[in-house]
Enzyme design. Sequence first.
Site, PDB file in Angstrom:
ATOM      1  N   PRO A   1       3.917  11.853  -2.796  1.00  0.00           N
ATOM      2  CA  PRO A   1       2.849  11.767  -1.786  1.00  0.00           C
ATOM      3  C   PRO A   1       1.534  12.421  -2.234  1.00  0.00           C
ATOM      4  O   PRO A   1       0.477  12.059  -1.751  1.00  0.00           O
ATOM      5  CB  PRO A   1       3.444  12.509  -0.580  1.00  0.00           C
ATOM      6  CG  PRO A   1       4.917  12.463  -0.777  1.00  0.00           C
ATOM      7  CD  PRO A   1       5.122  12.490  -2.258  1.00  0.00           C
TER       8      PRO A   1
ATOM      9  N   GLU B   1      13.127  14.703  -0.666  1.00  0.00           N
ATOM     10  CA  GLU B   1      12.797  16.076  -1.024  1.00  0.00           C
ATOM     11  C   GLU B   1      11.716  16.156  -2.083  1.00  0.00           C
ATOM     12  O   GLU B   1      11.265  15.170  -2.625  1.00  0.00           O
ATOM     13  CB  GLU B   1      14.061  16.780  -1.515  1.00  0.00           C
ATOM     14  CG  GLU B   1      14.795  15.966  -2.557  1.00  0.00           C
ATOM     15  CD  GLU B   1      16.297  16.218  -2.554  1.00  0.00           C
ATOM     16  OE1 GLU B   1      16.709  17.241  -2.006  1.00  0.00           O
ATOM     17  OE2 GLU B   1      17.025  15.402  -3.108  1.00  0.00           O
TER      18      GLU B   1
ATOM     19  N   ARG C   1       3.094  -8.812 -11.847  1.00  0.00           N
ATOM     20  CA  ARG C   1       2.401 -10.081 -11.618  1.00  0.00           C
ATOM     21  C   ARG C   1       1.151 -10.235 -12.478  1.00  0.00           C
ATOM     22  O   ARG C   1       0.643 -11.338 -12.635  1.00  0.00           O
ATOM     23  CB  ARG C   1       2.088 -10.286 -10.137  1.00  0.00           C
ATOM     24  CG  ARG C   1       1.066  -9.371  -9.570  1.00  0.00           C
ATOM     25  CD  ARG C   1       0.928  -9.576  -8.082  1.00  0.00           C
ATOM     26  NE  ARG C   1       0.193 -10.791  -7.727  1.00  0.00           N
ATOM     27  CZ  ARG C   1      -1.128 -10.945  -7.885  1.00  0.00           C
ATOM     28  NH1 ARG C   1      -1.851  -9.984  -8.397  1.00  0.00           N
ATOM     29  NH2 ARG C   1      -1.711 -12.068  -7.522  1.00  0.00           N
TER      30      ARG C   1
ATOM     31  N   ASP D   1      -8.001 -12.896  -6.740  1.00  0.00           N
ATOM     32  CA  ASP D   1      -7.462 -12.056  -5.673  1.00  0.00           C
ATOM     33  C   ASP D   1      -8.478 -11.143  -5.032  1.00  0.00           C
ATOM     34  O   ASP D   1      -9.418 -10.705  -5.668  1.00  0.00           O
ATOM     35  CB  ASP D   1      -6.370 -11.125  -6.230  1.00  0.00           C
ATOM     36  CG  ASP D   1      -5.108 -11.869  -6.519  1.00  0.00           C
ATOM     37  OD1 ASP D   1      -4.939 -12.961  -5.970  1.00  0.00           O
ATOM     38  OD2 ASP D   1      -4.306 -11.343  -7.308  1.00  0.00           O
TER      39      ASP D   1
END
Length: 261
Positions: A91, A118, A156, A171
């Site tokens: 994170p 954890e 990709r 894209d």
Amino acid sequence: MRIDVLTLFPGMFEGVFGASLIGKARERGIVELNTVNFREFSGNKHGTVDDAPYGGGGGMVLKPEPLFAAVEWLTAGMPEDARPRVILMCPQGETFTQRKARELAAEKHLIFICGHYEGVDERVREYLATDEISIGDYVLTGGELPAMVVIDAVVRLLPGVLGNEESAARDSFSDGLLEYPQYTRPADFRGWKVPDVLLSGHHAEIAKWRRRQSLLRTLKRRPDLLEKADLAPEERRWLAGLRSALSEERSSGRREIPPGD
Ligand code: 21W
């Protein structure tokens, strides 16, 4: 490219690595994907891979030995200049972007480390990982889904994976703008009509409409993207006009601008 994923839940990757574009890329030999359960590197008969944090507090922390041992096993005998990137999914990492996907797609070998529930011993961050990646500001139960997201975005981009090599360049985010609206048959669905210009056959007009729709949609939904987008001076002027009309529209409640959404 070769990708190894260190995880305590290798089963989570089975469907994703076998299906769709990733499955095809694998069949074609463009990418070799491999999961390693680092519990096998615990070095003890109980398969312990975590322990309580020094200093106390709740939760458990992944021990360094199994992760170092697994990476060292994967890279044994490799020359120093062929060492793979070791990507810790966490994170606190840098937020994943299309730019990072392009950067990773240029590598020959990637190793992903996924924690679950954890934290991980700080020495893994400092002395084993070369990169730390987060996929965004929300809390998940582990690094497995984030690793799948990153692997999907990277694979990709590998040459030969997309049938149409242009589609990666087209894209969203590749040119810095959101995509224009798309329609297919029928031209009238329940009274909701496809814009006339798309049925006109005027290719220059269609290209202009699409570009303006991209700009309008980006202005409305992701104005932050416009700062970095590659725009012509004339497009910047058009947007500046739209921006003031939009704030007028919002304060008056009148709709003056075609809905770009
Ligand atoms: C969630 C791991 C919370 C650790 C004190 C210090 C990988 C992730 C993850 C997870 C904690 C990503 C603690 C977006 C994510 C991931 C599981 C907190 C406790 N206390 N991208 N540390 N979101 N998540 N650890 O959750 O591993 S990439």
